[in-house]
Design an enzyme around this catalytic site. Structure first.
Site, short mmCIF file in Angstrom:
data_model
loop_
_atom_site.label_atom_id
_atom_site.label_comp_id
_atom_site.label_asym_id
_atom_site.label_seq_id
_atom_site.Cartn_x
_atom_site.Cartn_y
_atom_site.Cartn_z
N LYS A 96 -58.81 -21.23 -30.15
CA LYS A 96 -59.47 -19.95 -29.97
C LYS A 96 -60.93 -20.15 -30.37
CE LYS A 96 -59.78 -15.47 -32.06
NZ LYS A 96 -59.47 -14.78 -33.31
N THR A 206 -56.14 -8.38 -39.81
CA THR A 206 -56.52 -7.52 -40.93
C THR A 206 -55.66 -6.27 -41.04
OG1 THR A 206 -58.77 -8.34 -40.82
CG2 THR A 206 -58.46 -6.25 -41.96
#
Lengths: 256, 66
Positions: A96, A206
């Site tokens: 990524k 998160t």
């Protein structure tokens, strides 16, 4: 029913939830992966600690595809360096790309991301570039050999939700690669919404890491992503321009 | 030589394998770069370090984005 397959880099996945592994206790990773039903997990590459400090790899269940990120890279050259090191760690060729010049909002550098995508795709990596949702850049990423495009919903770690909704929709409509929405998704309902819109997958970290109960929130995200996908495949019902429309019969009322 | 940004007082002539052992790194869990060139695991035993070398030893850590 026709099988709904999620293909990425020549591999088939049942889960459309990509789970991050940052900001929470590594001992919770296995529970989070299992509760989420996730098959792909992201990792960062950093200077190693000595072996006495333990290693995250001991906590990742068998059969999970690793998606190393290039976080910390400030330009294409640094991203390529990190990607090569991640491949040398011996866990596949997915990467990524994350390239940031800005440390306040953590917004990706789209131009450098295109450069890195081209270089790494040529080296045989399955490249998943994290990007600011811009149609022209997304087209450049397709031409550069990306395996998917990962537009941000809101700044990384903000839990602010779908701030870029309209622009993600444009990518979903116009780009033939899987659109994986990454960053900023704060609630399962937002993950569900973007899946209803036709996103191929959602990545979250998160929202889960800062939840009260991490495995439980991972489970909630897993369900929301599945629900959104199913809704998308079903074809959403139309929205009435104005007024209501009865869904019960308009005959046989108990009145004169 | 410098290892992960820290100046170390090892004498020249040690191999990558020996340095990893002395620094308490787990060979199977790290990747090594010497002067920005990746050293493959097969070459850890036969790559000898000089005083001026810069070595980076990396591994996976928890991470989502940035």
């Amino acid at each position: 029913m026709k099988q709904d397959r999620f293909m990425l880099g020549g591999q088939e996945f049942q889960s459309r939830f990509i789970l991050g592994s940052g900001k929470y206790n590594v001992e919770l990773i296995q529970a989070a992966v299992e509760q989420a039903g996730a098959q792909i997990i992201t990792l960062a590459v950093r200077r190693a600690n000595s072996s006495s400090e333990g290693n995250i790899m001991d906590f990742i269940p068998e059969g999970i595809t690793l998606l190393p990120n290039t976080s910390g890279a400030r330009n294409a050259q640094e991203a390529v360096r990190i990607a090569r090191l991640s491949r040398e760690l011996g866990c596949g060729n997915f990467v990524k790309i994350e390239i940031m010049r800005d440390s306040k909002y953590l917004l990706p550098d789209n131009q450098e991301t295109v450069k890195a995508t081209e270089l790494l795709a040529k080296e045989g990596f399955v490249v998943l570039p994290y990007m600011y949702p811009d149609l022209n850049i997304a087209r450049d990423l397709v031409n550069a050999g990306a395996a998917a495009v990962m537009p941000l919903a809101a700044p990384i770690g903000s839990n602010k939700g779908l701030a870029t909704r309209e622009f993600i929709k444009i990518l979903i409509d116009e780009i033939d690669l899987p659109i994986i929405v990454d960053a900023g998704i704060g609630r399962p309902s937002q993950a569900c919404e973007v899946m209803e819109m036709g996103a191929a997958a959602v990545m979250a970290n998160t929202a889960i890491a800062t939840a009260g109960d991490i495995p439980k929130m991972a489970s909630a995200f897993g369900k929301a992503i599945e629900a959104g996908r199913e809704a998308y495949l079903s074809g959403l019902g139309r929205v009435q321009e104005s007024g209501g429309e009865a869904s019960s019969p308009l005959t046989g009322f108990l009145r004169d | 030589m410098r290892i992960n940004g820290v100046q170390k007082q090892y004498h020249s002539g040690l191999t990558v394998s020996e340095i990893l052992m002395r620094e308490n790194f787990e060979k199977e869990r790290v990747a090594v770069e010497l002067n920005e060139e990746i050293i493959s695991k097969d070459d850890y035993d036969n790559t000898v370090l000089k005083d001026t070398d810069v070595m980076e030893v990396v591994s996976f850590m928890g991470g989502g984005s940035q």
